[in-house]
Design a protein around this motif. Structure first.
Motif, PDB file in Angstrom:
ATOM      1  N   GLU A 123       0.603   4.254  -2.610  1.00 10.80           N
ATOM      2  CA  GLU A 123       0.366   5.663  -2.240  1.00 10.80           C
ATOM      3  C   GLU A 123       1.498   6.552  -2.762  1.00 10.80           C
ATOM      4  O   GLU A 123       1.246   7.669  -3.220  1.00 10.80           O
ATOM      5  CB  GLU A 123       0.226   5.834  -0.722  1.00 10.80           C
ATOM      6  CG  GLU A 123      -0.828   4.946  -0.044  1.00 10.80           C
ATOM      7  CD  GLU A 123      -2.255   5.095  -0.573  1.00 10.80           C
ATOM      8  OE1 GLU A 123      -2.487   5.904  -1.494  1.00 10.80           O
ATOM      9  OE2 GLU A 123      -3.138   4.378  -0.069  1.00 10.80           O
ATOM     10  N   GLU A 162      -7.256   1.870  -4.642  1.00 13.53           N
ATOM     11  CA  GLU A 162      -8.006   2.252  -3.434  1.00 13.53           C
ATOM     12  C   GLU A 162      -9.019   1.173  -3.045  1.00 13.53           C
ATOM     13  O   GLU A 162      -9.260   0.936  -1.867  1.00 13.53           O
ATOM     14  CB  GLU A 162      -8.724   3.603  -3.604  1.00 13.53           C
ATOM     15  CG  GLU A 162      -7.827   4.799  -3.905  1.00 13.53           C
ATOM     16  CD  GLU A 162      -6.724   5.084  -2.888  1.00 13.53           C
ATOM     17  OE1 GLU A 162      -6.656   4.427  -1.840  1.00 13.53           O
ATOM     18  OE2 GLU A 162      -5.896   5.974  -3.156  1.00 13.53           O
ATOM     19  N   GLU A 177      -9.707   6.610   2.747  1.00  8.51           N
ATOM     20  CA  GLU A 177      -9.792   5.946   1.444  1.00  8.51           C
ATOM     21  C   GLU A 177     -11.227   5.789   0.959  1.00  8.51           C
ATOM     22  O   GLU A 177     -11.464   5.779  -0.243  1.00  8.51           O
ATOM     23  CB  GLU A 177      -9.089   4.599   1.497  1.00  8.51           C
ATOM     24  CG  GLU A 177      -7.766   4.772   2.194  1.00  8.51           C
ATOM     25  CD  GLU A 177      -6.710   3.827   1.732  1.00  8.51           C
ATOM     26  OE1 GLU A 177      -6.553   2.810   2.407  1.00  8.51           O
ATOM     27  OE2 GLU A 177      -6.060   4.118   0.722  1.00  8.51           O
ATOM     28  N   GLN A 224       0.835  -1.208   0.000  1.00  5.81           N
ATOM     29  CA  GLN A 224       0.000   0.000   0.000  1.00  5.81           C
ATOM     30  C   GLN A 224       0.872   1.260   0.000  1.00  5.81           C
ATOM     31  O   GLN A 224       0.569   2.231  -0.700  1.00  5.81           O
ATOM     32  CB  GLN A 224      -0.958   0.029   1.196  1.00  5.81           C
ATOM     33  CG  GLN A 224      -1.804   1.295   1.139  1.00  5.81           C
ATOM     34  CD  GLN A 224      -2.918   1.369   2.162  1.00  5.81           C
ATOM     35  OE1 GLN A 224      -3.235   0.382   2.822  1.00  5.81           O
ATOM     36  NE2 GLN A 224      -3.509   2.534   2.297  1.00  5.81           N
ATOM     37  N   HIS A 268      -7.262  -1.221  -0.988  1.00  5.01           N
ATOM     38  CA  HIS A 268      -6.929  -0.696   0.337  1.00  5.01           C
ATOM     39  C   HIS A 268      -8.137  -0.691   1.279  1.00  5.01           C
ATOM     40  O   HIS A 268      -8.002  -1.033   2.450  1.00  5.01           O
ATOM     41  CB  HIS A 268      -6.365   0.732   0.234  1.00  5.01           C
ATOM     42  CG  HIS A 268      -5.173   0.839  -0.673  1.00  5.01           C
ATOM     43  ND1 HIS A 268      -4.747   2.029  -1.196  1.00  5.01           N
ATOM     44  CD2 HIS A 268      -4.331  -0.112  -1.154  1.00  5.01           C
ATOM     45  CE1 HIS A 268      -3.684   1.814  -1.965  1.00  5.01           C
ATOM     46  NE2 HIS A 268      -3.419   0.520  -1.952  1.00  5.01           N
TER      47      HIS A 268
HETATM   48 FE   LIG Z   1      -5.028   4.191  -0.775  1.00  9.50          FE
END
Ligand SMILES: [Fe+2]
Ligand SMILES: [Fe+2]
Length: 298
Positions: free
Chosen positions: A90, A183, A151, A86, A186
């Motif tokens: 990002e 996303e 998110e 992640q 996530h």
């Molecule tokens: Fe994210």
């Protein structure tokens, strides 16, 4: 934990992300695509595009700080490994939106000042609330704040933007669609991992609910700033005029969540965005055993 590890392993990430939907992309889009002429030529539209992109960079920088920080306090190794993927996602989001700022003409030497001047103060506050938890090594609050609240918001904002850019700006739309796919992964992690931790530590609930309520307030305040300053109407007018002058058809249909993004009232757009995000929060928080707290309406 075994199932959990399967879905969020580095192996799975490699297959689906760098070797999957990102293959052959350059800064998130097909090589060679550029920003539409009008965006680069009309000073008002350009200024709006820069401001919007600054908010994306600010949000993604926060997500990078948070996901990297949470690796150190994650209670198990599969979570640490997922958070490492992640953090790279990002960092990529920060990079592709920063690249968009350069494509819009922001000079490298002006980048930090541009971000500092234009980042919405309510969004900055939203990020600070989350990073405070991360910096205190509070894993449960950090994951709820990041993988559900931040998110959940980003996901929905990106989907709305994607719907509105799809025909007019394929470059930006493609950049957004890869980000949306990231996303989605996530938010899935947040829900899957944190539910059992909340069950084990029910004493954390009031604090997590307070964080959610405060972050939600600043998120809604950010939306209010965006939709209530008259810029949307001005932008539409300029797009309409330019299309008319060029003898092109003005885009009339671009539907998202039941509203027509091309001509709905800004108040209607704000309501559709807020309601979609809040609905998402309620569902996801409900699944992990947290009661959604309603903040005052900015
Ligand atoms: Fe994210
Ligand atoms: Fe992101």
């Amino acid at each position: 934990m075994a199932d959990f590890l399967d879905g969020y392993s580095i192996q799975r990430w490699l297959e689906s992300c760098p070797n999957g939907y990102l293959i052959d992309t350059e800064y998130g889009h097909e090589p060679g695509l550029t920003e539409p002429e009008l965006v680069l030529e009309d000073p008002f539209i350009l200024d709006q595009a820069i401001s919007l992109t600054v908010q994306l960079v600010a949000g993604e920088r926060c997500a990078l700080h948070a996901s990297a920080g949470l690796i150190g306090c994650a209670p198990d190794h599969p979570s640490k490994r997922f958070l490492a993927t992640q953090a790279l996602d990002e960092a990529r989001h920060v990079e592709i939106f920063t690249q968009r700022l350069f494509d819009l003409g922001v000079k490298k030497s002006e980048l930090e000042d541009t971000i500092a001047e234009r980042a919405n103060p309510n969004l900055v506050k939203f990020a600070e609330l989350l990073l405070e938890k991360v910096d205190k090594r509070d894993f449960v609050a950090g994951v709820v704040g990041q993988n559900i609240v931040l998110e959940g918001m980003a996901f929905t904002v990106f989907e709305m933007l994607h719907a509105s850019m799809q025909t007019g700006n394929p470059k930006f739309a493609q950049t957004l669609s890869g980000t949306i796919a990231d996303e989605r992964r996530h938010v899935g992690f947040g829900e899957n991992r944190i539910g059992s931790l909340i069950k084990e530590q029910p004493e954390k609930k009031p604090e997590v609910e307070r964080l959610q309520k405060e972050m939600t307030y600043y998120m809604l305040a950010t939306f209010a700033d965006r939709f209530r300053d008259g810029a949307i109407a001005e932008q539409r007018e300029r797009f309409r005029k330019a299309a008319e002058e060029a003898g092109e058809e003005v885009i009339q249909e671009s539907e998202w969540q039941g509203v027509n993004l091309a001509n709905a009232d800004p108040a209607e757009l704000e309501a559709a965005l807020s309601e979609t995000v809040l609905k998402e929060f309620k569902t996801r928080l409900g699944r992990i055993g947290i009661d959604y707290q309603t903040p005052v309406r900015p």
